[in-house]
Design a protein around this motif. Structure first.
Motif, mmCIF file in Angstrom:
data_model
loop_
_atom_site.group_PDB
_atom_site.id
_atom_site.type_symbol
_atom_site.label_atom_id
_atom_site.label_comp_id
_atom_site.label_asym_id
_atom_site.label_seq_id
_atom_site.Cartn_x
_atom_site.Cartn_y
_atom_site.Cartn_z
ATOM 1 N N THR A 94 0.647 -1.241 -0.136
ATOM 2 C CA THR A 94 0.020 0.017 0.164
ATOM 3 C C THR A 94 1.168 1.147 0.233
ATOM 4 N N VAL A 95 2.045 0.610 0.295
ATOM 5 C CA VAL A 95 3.449 2.369 0.139
ATOM 6 C C VAL A 95 4.110 2.422 -1.141
ATOM 7 N N ASP A 96 4.474 2.551 -1.319
ATOM 8 C CA ASP A 96 5.819 2.525 -2.278
ATOM 9 C C ASP A 96 7.105 2.090 -0.805
ATOM 10 N N LEU A 97 8.589 1.744 -1.852
ATOM 11 C CA LEU A 97 10.245 1.687 -0.900
ATOM 12 C C LEU A 97 10.348 3.239 -0.283
ATOM 13 N N PRO A 98 11.014 3.103 0.337
ATOM 14 C CA PRO A 98 11.550 4.535 1.209
ATOM 15 C C PRO A 98 12.220 5.363 0.083
ATOM 16 N N PHE A 99 12.792 4.931 -1.266
ATOM 17 C CA PHE A 99 14.081 5.272 -1.601
ATOM 18 C C PHE A 99 13.704 5.164 -3.121
ATOM 19 N N ALA A 100 14.170 5.106 -4.159
ATOM 20 C CA ALA A 100 14.160 5.721 -4.972
ATOM 21 C C ALA A 100 14.762 4.082 -5.876
ATOM 22 N N ALA A 101 13.415 3.158 -6.619
ATOM 23 C CA ALA A 101 13.692 2.726 -7.624
ATOM 24 C C ALA A 101 15.037 1.885 -8.237
ATOM 25 N N THR A 102 15.619 3.372 -8.138
ATOM 26 C CA THR A 102 16.569 3.228 -9.287
ATOM 27 C C THR A 102 18.216 3.089 -8.057
#
Length: 256
Positions: free
Chosen positions: A46-54
């Protein structure tokens, strides 16, 4: 010993010069269907990772091992299975050995009772992933006590407050405890991980330990959020010892 909460029960653990990833849930927000037979239809996570996918490839390249409590999707997701190197050591419960080897991982290290690995001692503990028929359907789950550098960290895993958790606390007397909270549940049956009240039980039973409640605000079947958990702990006078970290936060592992 350093620990970062990434999201849900996913932790980055740095200990004895090694870096371990615990229970990886690495997919972008909303990639998976909602867990069936639950109270809402929000997709997971329900939330994204706390850092960029890169940044994810560099994180995975830095790992020395994975520590896996069990293989439910929110602890061992498709992205993790696809992107983790197949020769990376996977420390796991014996019940998951064959599944992991079938998936192509070549260094699966099942822990029956304890394992000495690279200067780190890991003990396996038991738990109950719910009560009654729901608990039986959820299958075998484990927790782990990680011992190194004169410290003991107890990662309880997906369990409610139960006799097995009490026994682990009495046997290992951990300095630090990570519990999976959020009161996750289905439409029928009770919570399958700890409620805020369960977290308070852990705190009362282990007055020597600093406690961290994770597994919050990341999967659709959790009934309690961070605000609810913090409010209950404040009511019980436990906020000095029980912390509810944010995604991405490094936990301050200081003895109580």
């Amino acid at each position: 010993m350093q620990v970062q909460l990434i999201r849900n029960a996913t932790l980055l653990l740095k200990v004895a010069g090694k870096t371990l990833l615990v229970d990886p849930l690495l997919a972008p927000r909303f990639q998976y269907d909602p867990i069936p037979q639950t109270a809402n239809t929000v997709r997971n996570p329900t939330v994204d990772l706390p850092f960029a996918a890169t940044e994810l490839p560099a994180l995975l390249a830095s790992l020395d091992a994975v520590l896996l409590t069990h293989t439910h999707l929110d602890h061992w997701d498709t992205v993790a299975q696809q992107q983790l190197p197949k020769d990376l050591p996977i420390l796991c419960q014996p019940a998951d050995t064959e599944l992991l080897r079938t998936a192509g991982f070549t260094q699966v290290l099942p822990i029956d009772t304890q394992l000495e690995w690279e200067g780190i001692r890991v003990y396996r503990t038991s738990g109950q992933h719910g009560r009654g028929e729901i608990g039986r359907q959820m299958g075998t789950v484990s927790g782990f006590v990680v011992e190194a550098e004169g410290q003991r960290l107890y990662i309880a895993g997906d369990t409610i407050w139960c006799e097995e958790v009490e026994q682990a606390l009495d046997l290992y007397h951990p300095n630090f405890i990570v519990v999976n909270a959020g009161a996750a549940q289905f439409l029928q049956g009770g919570a399958i991980v700890m409620t805020a009240a369960d977290v308070a039980q852990v705190a009362r039973h282990a007055p020597q330990a600093s406690i961290y409640a994770v597994h919050l605000e990341a999967v659709n079947h959790c009934a309690e959020d961070r605000a609810t958990t913090r409010a209950y702990l404040a009511q019980q006078g436990l906020t000095a010892r029980v912390h509810v970290p944010a995604d991405g936060e490094w936990l301050t592992l200081q003895p109580n």
